[in-house]
Design an enzyme around this catalytic site. Structure first.
Site, PDB file in Angstrom:
ATOM      1  N   CYS A  56       0.826  -1.212   0.000  1.00 49.08           N
ATOM      2  CA  CYS A  56       0.000   0.000   0.000  1.00 49.08           C
ATOM      3  C   CYS A  56       0.861   1.263   0.000  1.00 49.08           C
ATOM      4  O   CYS A  56       0.361   2.353  -0.292  1.00 49.08           O
ATOM      5  CB  CYS A  56      -0.945   0.005   1.196  1.00 49.08           C
ATOM      6  SG  CYS A  56      -0.120  -0.089   2.795  1.00 49.08           S
ATOM      7  N   ARG A  58       4.300   1.278  -1.406  1.00 49.66           N
ATOM      8  CA  ARG A  58       5.411   1.270  -2.356  1.00 49.66           C
ATOM      9  C   ARG A  58       5.127   0.340  -3.534  1.00 49.66           C
ATOM     10  O   ARG A  58       4.436  -0.677  -3.398  1.00 49.66           O
ATOM     11  CB  ARG A  58       6.724   0.899  -1.683  1.00 49.66           C
ATOM     12  CG  ARG A  58       6.830  -0.482  -1.116  1.00 49.66           C
ATOM     13  CD  ARG A  58       8.200  -0.712  -0.451  1.00 49.66           C
ATOM     14  NE  ARG A  58       8.395   0.154   0.698  1.00 49.66           N
ATOM     15  CZ  ARG A  58       9.275   1.151   0.746  1.00 49.66           C
ATOM     16  NH1 ARG A  58      10.058   1.394  -0.289  1.00 49.66           N
ATOM     17  NH2 ARG A  58       9.394   1.891   1.825  1.00 49.66           N
ATOM     18  N   GLU A 102       7.904  -2.439  11.116  1.00 49.16           N
ATOM     19  CA  GLU A 102       6.704  -3.265  10.893  1.00 49.16           C
ATOM     20  C   GLU A 102       7.085  -4.587  10.237  1.00 49.16           C
ATOM     21  O   GLU A 102       8.043  -4.680   9.473  1.00 49.16           O
ATOM     22  CB  GLU A 102       5.681  -2.498  10.060  1.00 49.16           C
ATOM     23  CG  GLU A 102       6.191  -1.985   8.730  1.00 49.16           C
ATOM     24  CD  GLU A 102       5.547  -2.693   7.557  1.00 49.16           C
ATOM     25  OE1 GLU A 102       4.860  -3.703   7.784  1.00 49.16           O
ATOM     26  OE2 GLU A 102       5.750  -2.241   6.422  1.00 49.16           O
ATOM     27  N   ASN A 103       6.311  -5.612  10.545  1.00 47.05           N
ATOM     28  CA  ASN A 103       6.636  -6.971  10.107  1.00 47.05           C
ATOM     29  C   ASN A 103       6.031  -7.347   8.763  1.00 47.05           C
ATOM     30  O   ASN A 103       6.542  -8.237   8.081  1.00 47.05           O
ATOM     31  CB  ASN A 103       6.167  -7.977  11.167  1.00 47.05           C
ATOM     32  CG  ASN A 103       6.972  -7.873  12.451  1.00 47.05           C
ATOM     33  OD1 ASN A 103       8.196  -7.908  12.424  1.00 47.05           O
ATOM     34  ND2 ASN A 103       6.292  -7.722  13.576  1.00 47.05           N
ATOM     35  N   ALA A 181      -8.229  -4.757   6.121  1.00 44.62           N
ATOM     36  CA  ALA A 181      -9.542  -4.655   6.764  1.00 44.62           C
ATOM     37  C   ALA A 181      -9.711  -5.749   7.815  1.00 44.62           C
ATOM     38  O   ALA A 181     -10.207  -5.497   8.930  1.00 44.62           O
ATOM     39  CB  ALA A 181     -10.643  -4.750   5.715  1.00 44.62           C
TER      40      ALA A 181
END
Length: 415
Positions: A56, A58, A102-103, A181
């Site tokens: 979202c 790159r 972030e993973n 979501a």
């Protein structure tokens, strides 16, 4: 065993990148063009081996080759060789993420690489680079605290929502059925809401997402009705459209809290406050994530040093692959010429040429054909190489042929 295509020695490992930090204005449009579009773009410039990474935040095209002049990649950031490898290692380590550490990005890189591998779209150097990227990404997370705490965008969004509005006892509407979501739904489900409803365009996907979250589902056609029933409305879609306007929010009543982690935005910017209505979008979350980054300065420095330590090793490994490939090519070429000369030898014998003359002719012809391309390359190297480096190379070569008559190195160099 995976077979790899040989790489031309002058090809460069290249990344073409559009990302949230360097090219924010172009990013959404580039992502929306889709994976297939960028595959065709790479093929149009002759690239056969590549990995395409789409998230979202790159869009990045990794490949071995020389970038042709084209408008297809206009506005991108282009990095090559060591800089391209450094970039991938930092991305894999979470150092270039909007939410540092972030993973998800490591999982996304792994999935992109495995997709390319399954489709025979990687060569050996690309495989070495991506495997090392996955390894260093894992090491950084194991040996530092860079991924400690809340690092994913959904988790940070839910924390902000909880602090500003509260979740317990609230009715929640989630617009979207994808991974982000569902991640929002899992986090918010831990905060004891009164109810959760998933709303999407595709009824089957809405039902599937609702099954995962153990909640209700609805259709996007009923969006305005569902907004009226819920206190918290969250959007996480890839839709390029505004799904909720300012007028929709006013008509839906208050108090309400809207969270939009879609790219591009799905909820219209309020451009001012409306009593009882709050909107949290990616712009607001970026401020939170920047604070998290400043709190992890030490971990970022350690992780960066770990990345740098692996770059030199990787470059050395790539050189070894290139040299091994060249040597293998030399042997293949020699065997081909040997076969050609053997056939010529048979023809000469069949014509009545005496065997000694035929053997002598074959030996002379074979040595000339085998050595000719390397002689040309050596002469070119003498013209362009540093004399000291060339002297060391020739000394090693002289040693390797066990002191056979080779000529004086200084005479060859003409120094």
């Amino acid at each position: 065993m995976q077979r790899y295509e040989r790489v031309a020695s002058m090809a460069q490992f290249t990344v073409i990148s559009w990302n949230y930090r360097d090219t924010p204005g172009d990013l959404d449009g580039k992502i929306s063009q889709g994976y297939s579009y960028w595959e065709e773009a790479l093929k149009s410039i002759g690239v056969k081996k590549y990995v395409i990474l789409v998230t979202c935040n790159r869009l990045e095209l990794y490949f071995y080759g020389n970038l042709a002049a084209t408008s297809l990649f206009q506005g991108s950031v282009v990095k090559r060789d060591e800089d391209a490898i450094r970039h991938l290692f930092r991305v894999a380590s979470g150092l270039e993420s909007m939410s540092v550490g972030e993973n998800d990005i490591l999982r996304q890189i792994k999935a992109s690489y495995e997709t390319a591998l399954e489709r025979n779209l990687v060569n050996k150097p690309i495989s070495v680079i991506f495997r090392k990227a996955l390894s260093i990404g894992k090491q950084v997370r194991e040996k530092t605290s860079i991924s400690k705490g809340k690092t994913s965008i959904p988790s940070i969004a839910i924390d902000a929502l909880k602090a500003r509005f509260g979740i317990e006892g609230r009715n929640v509407l989630i617009i979207g059925t994808g991974r982000m979501a569902i991640s929002l739904g899992k986090y918010i489900g831990k905060e004891n809401p009164e109810s959760i409803t998933v709303c999407g365009r595709n009824p089957e996907k809405s039902m599937e997402a609702a099954g995962i979250l153990n909640c209700k589902f609805s259709s996007l056609r009923n969006l305005k009705e569902e907004m009226g029933k819920n206190d918290i409305i969250l959007t996480a879609t890839t839709s390029p459209d505004i799904l909720i306007t300012r007028e929709d929010m006013i008509a839906s009543g208050s108090p309400k809290f809207y969270v939009d982690i879609s790219k591009p935005d799905n909820i219209e910017n309020l451009d001012g406050s409306i009593d009882g209505i709050q909107v949290l979008n990616m712009g607001s979350l970026e401020n939170v994530m920047e604070k998290n980054r400043s709190m992890k300065k030490k971990e970022i420095l350690v992780a960066g040093n770990m990345v740098e330590g692996e770059i030199e090793k990787t470059m050395r490994k790539l050189k070894e692959i290139e040299y091994d490939d060249l040597i293998a090519h030399m042997y293949r070429y020699s065997r081909l010429k040997q076969k050609e000369e053997a056939e010529e030898f048979k023809r000469e014998i069949s014509k009545g040429t005496d065997i000694d003359s035929a053997i002598s002719a074959m030996a002379n012809s074979l040595s000339k054909k085998v050595l000719s391309p390397y002689t040309v390359a050596f002469r070119k190297m003498i013209e362009i190489s540093d004399p000291k480096d060339l002297s060391r190379f020739l000394s090693e070569l002289k040693t390797a042929i066990h002191g056979e008559e080779f000529g004086d190195i200084d005479d060859i160099l003409n120094i």
